[in-house]
Design a protein around this motif. Structure first.
Motif, PDB file in Angstrom:
ATOM      1  N   LEU A 122       0.823  -1.208   0.000  1.00 42.00           N
ATOM      2  CA  LEU A 122       0.000   0.000   0.000  1.00 42.00           C
ATOM      3  C   LEU A 122       0.861   1.264   0.000  1.00 42.00           C
ATOM      4  N   LEU A 132       0.126   4.072  -2.640  1.00 43.05           N
ATOM      5  CA  LEU A 132      -0.478   5.312  -2.163  1.00 43.05           C
ATOM      6  C   LEU A 132       0.587   6.367  -1.891  1.00 43.05           C
ATOM      7  N   ASP A 145      -2.147  10.175   2.028  1.00 44.39           N
ATOM      8  CA  ASP A 145      -3.222   9.227   2.342  1.00 44.39           C
ATOM      9  C   ASP A 145      -3.049   8.652   3.745  1.00 44.39           C
ATOM     10  N   ALA A 149      -6.567   0.153  -3.695  1.00 39.83           N
ATOM     11  CA  ALA A 149      -5.485   1.118  -3.870  1.00 39.83           C
ATOM     12  C   ALA A 149      -4.988   1.100  -5.311  1.00 39.83           C
ATOM     13  N   GLY A 177      -7.258   5.690  -3.364  1.00 34.41           N
ATOM     14  CA  GLY A 177      -6.531   6.520  -2.402  1.00 34.41           C
ATOM     15  C   GLY A 177      -6.821   6.172  -0.957  1.00 34.41           C
TER      16      GLY A 177
END
Length: 481
Positions: free
Chosen positions: A33, A37, A41, A164, A169
């Motif tokens: 992630l 991202l 975020d 994601a 987001g």
């Protein structure tokens, strides 16, 4: 004591298996992630952390801790706590729902209104299974808890990564948390042998609240001030800077919280079972404290040394600004488990009033320290965390030590050899890494491997040669059949 030893060792095995399996999966998910991202975020979610933590504390009201320490808890106890927690979760959610716009305005992040209103539905979902999990913990059924948590993390992790990747987001993080809580609660409800009866005893509730409300106030103070750095950074700095701080804090807490949480789940009911025997309690606590630091100290030292290549390897170059935060936070977090276990002594002795008093004292110190540190920026706040951790050790050990005749000086002398060995080897390896290994321009994974291997070899060899008590205790308690 032999049956308690077997039960504790079995509990340790399954709890560590659960904790590290779940967190290893979660760790991999977080790494993926972090690549998909942006820091902003994670900063948005970090702004919520204090409200999520406070909400969960208020929902529980310290009642589940009271259930664990109640030796003769019956169906009336469990059902009363269940309905109380469920009612509290609905009430807390409604308060947060209507306060969401104010929170968003405070942080100057309009998106927070909708994020908070969706994320905090986890309060109600979790309340449906909180008592079931408490009962499993009280009975030390950690194997079942493991088989519940692992599928929950895997399903939620896969869902979060897909969202994601699709470009959702911050919403990927929100829905991932909802999925994990929902799948976990559903499994606990279906697989637990306990379900609530239509019983609500005001007498039982009063007894549990008498213990729990002090613990709740303490937890609220602790939660608020544990997240004060997120609040201050989120309010006065950018979401990206909070994202860097949050990732650094999350990464350093991976070994700390896993070890602390796993041991706490097993040792709290174990301590509770011998709460009336101070000699056994003191011996068990001493062994626990030395074991925790013996295994944690070298891990944290290695992480401090290899912080930069570690961040570059795991999270890519965009996260490198978090590496200096990470190094300092590792030092601040080293005493974290010891704080928790000292306070557990107060809980199992029924001194939640003293627990609350200590939290108030420490939080006054935190308020003064944070106010003084704000002009020095994020680094000033982090340096103060190191100072605060040391002060908390002396405060906690003074009061808990009096209850079991294990004073601060004795505790300090017991753990000092571990710190001395870890720090001495750390300084030596750190110098070699900076002045020799770094000049060779080796790949990051090779630098981490070499530093980690050499450090651990020297650390365990030195500990063995100097006869560190934790080595002997490990052989006697864990390896002895």
């Amino acid at each position: 004591m032999s049956s308690l030893r077997k039960k504790t060792v079995s509990g340790l095995f399954w709890t560590f298996t659960q904790q590290f399996s779940v967190q290893a999966i979660n760790f991999v998910v977080q790494l993926i992630l972090a690549r998909l991202l942006v820091p902003e975020d994670f900063g948005i979610i970090a702004m919520l952390s204090v409200f999520i933590a406070i909400g969960n504390t208020l929902v529980d009201n310290g009642l589940t801790s009271s259930l664990i320490r109640t030796k003769d808890a019956d169906q009336a106890d469990y059902s009363t706590v269940f309905f109380m927690n469920l009612s509290a979760s609905i009430g807390i959610y409604l308060i947060v729902f209507f306060c969401a716009p104010l929170i968003a305005k405070f942080f100057k992040q309009p998106i927070l209104t909708d994020v908070i209103r969706l994320y905090t539905t986890t309060f109600i979902i979790r309340a449906f299974s909180q008592v079931q999990q408490t009962k499993l913990t009280k009975e030390m059924q950690f194997r079942l808890q493991m088989t519940v948590q692992i599928p929950s993390v895997i399903i939620a992790g896969i869902g979060g990564i897909i969202m994601a990747y699709k470009g959702l987001g911050v919403w990927a993080l929100v829905w991932m948390a909802l999925m994990q809580t929902s799948v976990s609660s559903l499994q606990l409800w279906l697989r637990s042998d306990w379900h609530p009866s239509l019983i609500f005893s005001l007498e039982k509730l009063k007894a549990h609240l008498n213990f729990g409300y002090k613990l709740t106030l303490s937890s609220l103070l602790n939660t608020l001030f544990n997240n004060v750095y997120n609040i201050v950074i989120g309010r006065y700095y950018s979401a990206a800077q909070l994202g860097f701080y949050n990732r650094a804090d999350t990464l350093r807490m991976f070994p700390i919280q896993n070890l602390a949480t796993a041991l706490n789940k097993v040792t709290y009911p174990m301590f509770a079972s011998i709460q009336d025997d101070d000699a056994k309690l003191r011996s068990a606590y001493s062994i626990l404290m030395k074991q925790v630091l013996f295994w944690l100290a070298p891990v944290m030292a290695i992480l401090v040394i290899v912080a930069e290549p570690l961040f570059r390897l795991l999270l890519t170059d965009k996260w490198l600004p978090a590496a200096p935060y990470f190094q300092l936070l590792c030092l601040a977090g080293l005493l974290y488990p010891i704080h928790a276990y000292n306070l557990n002594i107060l809980n199992i002795k029924g001194r939640s009033d003293l627990f609350l008093r200590l939290e108030i004292i420490k939080k006054i110190i935190v308020v003064i320290g944070v106010i003084c540190a704000i002009p020095f920026g994020i680094f000033g706040l982090i340096y103060f965390q190191i100072v605060s951790s040391i002060l908390s050790f002396f405060i906690n050990t003074y009061y808990s030590g009096r209850l079991i005749a294990y004073n601060t000086l004795t505790q300090l002398l017991d753990i000092a050899p571990i710190f001395i060995i870890a720090a001495t080897i750390g300084c030596g390896i750190g110098w070699i890494n900076e002045n020799i290994v770094h000049q060779l321009s080796l790949p990051d994974y090779l630098v981490i491997s070499i530093v980690g291997f050499v450090y651990l070899c020297l650390y365990f060899l030195t500990s063995y040669l100097f006869g560190i008590a934790a080595v002997r205790d490990f052989k006697n308690f864990i390896l002895k059949r």
